[in-house]
Design a protein around this motif. Structure first.
Motif, PDB file in Angstrom:
ATOM      1  N   ALA A  97     -15.592  -0.098  12.554  1.00  0.00           N
ATOM      2  CA  ALA A  97     -15.596  -0.448  11.135  1.00  0.00           C
ATOM      3  C   ALA A  97     -16.575  -1.581  10.854  1.00  0.00           C
ATOM      4  O   ALA A  97     -17.290  -1.567   9.837  1.00  0.00           O
ATOM      5  N   ARG A  98     -16.636  -2.562  11.762  1.00  0.00           N
ATOM      6  CA  ARG A  98     -17.597  -3.658  11.586  1.00  0.00           C
ATOM      7  C   ARG A  98     -19.029  -3.158  11.661  1.00  0.00           C
ATOM      8  O   ARG A  98     -19.910  -3.635  10.930  1.00  0.00           O
ATOM      9  N   PHE A  99     -19.278  -2.197  12.564  1.00  0.00           N
ATOM     10  CA  PHE A  99     -20.620  -1.615  12.679  1.00  0.00           C
ATOM     11  C   PHE A  99     -21.046  -1.004  11.342  1.00  0.00           C
ATOM     12  O   PHE A  99     -22.175  -1.214  10.878  1.00  0.00           O
ATOM     13  N   ILE A 100     -20.148  -0.264  10.717  1.00  0.00           N
ATOM     14  CA  ILE A 100     -20.461   0.337   9.411  1.00  0.00           C
ATOM     15  C   ILE A 100     -20.597  -0.745   8.351  1.00  0.00           C
ATOM     16  O   ILE A 100     -21.535  -0.732   7.539  1.00  0.00           O
ATOM     17  N   ALA A 101     -19.665  -1.704   8.348  1.00  0.00           N
ATOM     18  CA  ALA A 101     -19.690  -2.765   7.330  1.00  0.00           C
ATOM     19  C   ALA A 101     -20.988  -3.564   7.403  1.00  0.00           C
ATOM     20  O   ALA A 101     -21.586  -3.886   6.364  1.00  0.00           O
ATOM     21  N   ILE A 107     -27.845   0.436   3.691  1.00  0.00           N
ATOM     22  CA  ILE A 107     -27.519   1.639   2.935  1.00  0.00           C
ATOM     23  C   ILE A 107     -27.681   1.404   1.444  1.00  0.00           C
ATOM     24  O   ILE A 107     -28.053   2.307   0.693  1.00  0.00           O
ATOM     25  N   SER A 108     -27.453   0.160   0.986  1.00  0.00           N
ATOM     26  CA  SER A 108     -27.500  -0.121  -0.451  1.00  0.00           C
ATOM     27  C   SER A 108     -28.857   0.183  -1.060  1.00  0.00           C
ATOM     28  O   SER A 108     -28.947   0.503  -2.248  1.00  0.00           O
ATOM     29  N   GLU A 167     -16.772   6.585   5.336  1.00  0.00           N
ATOM     30  CA  GLU A 167     -17.778   7.350   4.612  1.00  0.00           C
ATOM     31  C   GLU A 167     -17.752   7.012   3.118  1.00  0.00           C
ATOM     32  O   GLU A 167     -18.807   6.954   2.472  1.00  0.00           O
ATOM     33  N   GLY A 168     -16.568   6.774   2.583  1.00  0.00           N
ATOM     34  CA  GLY A 168     -16.474   6.392   1.177  1.00  0.00           C
ATOM     35  C   GLY A 168     -17.153   5.060   0.903  1.00  0.00           C
ATOM     36  O   GLY A 168     -17.793   4.876  -0.142  1.00  0.00           O
ATOM     37  N   ALA A 169     -17.044   4.129   1.845  1.00  0.00           N
ATOM     38  CA  ALA A 169     -17.695   2.827   1.678  1.00  0.00           C
ATOM     39  C   ALA A 169     -19.203   2.978   1.614  1.00  0.00           C
ATOM     40  O   ALA A 169     -19.886   2.287   0.848  1.00  0.00           O
ATOM     41  N   GLN A 170     -19.729   3.903   2.416  1.00  0.00           N
ATOM     42  CA  GLN A 170     -21.179   4.114   2.407  1.00  0.00           C
ATOM     43  C   GLN A 170     -21.649   4.717   1.083  1.00  0.00           C
ATOM     44  O   GLN A 170     -22.659   4.291   0.523  1.00  0.00           O
ATOM     45  N   VAL A 171     -20.898   5.683   0.569  1.00  0.00           N
ATOM     46  CA  VAL A 171     -21.265   6.287  -0.720  1.00  0.00           C
ATOM     47  C   VAL A 171     -21.144   5.262  -1.839  1.00  0.00           C
ATOM     48  O   VAL A 171     -22.033   5.153  -2.699  1.00  0.00           O
ATOM     49  N   GLN A 174     -23.961   2.892  -1.716  1.00  0.00           N
ATOM     50  CA  GLN A 174     -25.206   3.535  -2.123  1.00  0.00           C
ATOM     51  C   GLN A 174     -25.307   3.651  -3.650  1.00  0.00           C
ATOM     52  O   GLN A 174     -26.381   3.457  -4.223  1.00  0.00           O
ATOM     53  N   ASN A 175     -24.185   3.952  -4.317  1.00  0.00           N
ATOM     54  CA  ASN A 175     -24.253   4.086  -5.779  1.00  0.00           C
ATOM     55  C   ASN A 175     -23.930   2.793  -6.524  1.00  0.00           C
ATOM     56  O   ASN A 175     -23.970   2.747  -7.751  1.00  0.00           O
ATOM     57  N   GLY A 176     -23.618   1.734  -5.761  1.00  0.00           N
ATOM     58  CA  GLY A 176     -23.416   0.419  -6.376  1.00  0.00           C
ATOM     59  C   GLY A 176     -22.134   0.261  -7.161  1.00  0.00           C
ATOM     60  O   GLY A 176     -22.015  -0.645  -7.993  1.00  0.00           O
ATOM     61  N   SER A 177     -21.139   1.115  -6.894  1.00  0.00           N
ATOM     62  CA  SER A 177     -19.921   1.090  -7.707  1.00  0.00           C
ATOM     63  C   SER A 177     -18.898   0.042  -7.262  1.00  0.00           C
ATOM     64  O   SER A 177     -18.017  -0.337  -8.037  1.00  0.00           O
TER      65      SER A 177
END
Length: 207
Positions: A97-101, A107-108, A167-171, A174-177
């Motif tokens: 999770a830290r790797f993704i975070a 990704i932004s 995966e939701g965190a990445q999306v 990416q969309n800045g929501s």
């Protein structure tokens, strides 16, 4: 493919095949797969189209090879957390999770290469889509294995919840929501792990 060297200095040291892949990675990430032609890749790699086709039979093959490299980077993250936390599967999960975070800032502004590629490649038989699907299936199996090693009562459900969050965190990034996505991601994954850990205790108490 990252390095502390400036791009021109770094690329000049690469063998021809790696130089082509480096150029393709940069252009595909920045402009998209469909928008980038083989000639643009050749120009960026300071080579020729003929040289590209000596190494890659088609553009699709080049896209697939690029995504194999991206997938290998993600699988390497599994290897690192397993090595860093031997016999501590819960810490391994949090390490992923830290790797993704930690990767969310990239990704932004560039987007997740898998998400972007899937959007551009609707044909399920495209070799690059097959690379992505195989990678995701392998990643899921490894995460289920970690959850099983942590003796969670339902490792498949735990892995599914964690995958949805990652995966939701990445999306969302990416969309800045969502703001503070990395911190929120870690809190949610920690909560999932804690809840499934409490299920272990409840199951043992019922025995």
């Amino acid at each position: 493919m990252a390095s502390s060297l400036s791009r021109p200095g770094r690329v000049a040291k690469l063998p021809p095949r790696e130089r082509i892949l480096d150029a393709a990675e940069e252009l595909f990430q920045r402009e998209g797969i469909r928008q980038v032609g083989v000639q643009a890749i050749a120009d960026r790699a300071e080579t020729t189209k003929m040289a590209i086709y000596r190494h890659f039979e088609t553009k699709d093959a080049l896209v697939a090879e690029w995504l194999r490299i991206v997938a290998a980077d993600y699988q390497a993250a599994f290897d690192r957390v397993e090595a860093a936390y031997p016999d501590r599967p819960e810490e391994q999960i949090l390490g992923l999770a830290r790797f993704i975070a930690e990767g969310l800032p990239t990704i932004s502004y560039r987007g997740c290469p898998f998400i972007n590629s899937l959007a551009e490649l609707p044909d399920r038989l495209h070799p690059a889509r097959q690379v992505i699907e195989e990678h995701k299936a392998h990643q899921t199996r490894r995460l289920i294995g970690m959850c099983a090693s942590a003796r969670m009562p339902d490792p498949e459900q735990a892995a599914a919840e964690i995958t949805f969050v990652l995966e939701g965190a990445q999306v969302s990034t990416q969309n800045g929501s969502i703001d503070q996505a990395g911190d929120r991601l870690m809190k949610i994954v920690e909560g999932i792990v804690a809840r499934h850990r409490s299920d272990v205790g409840a199951a043992r108490a019922a025995d």
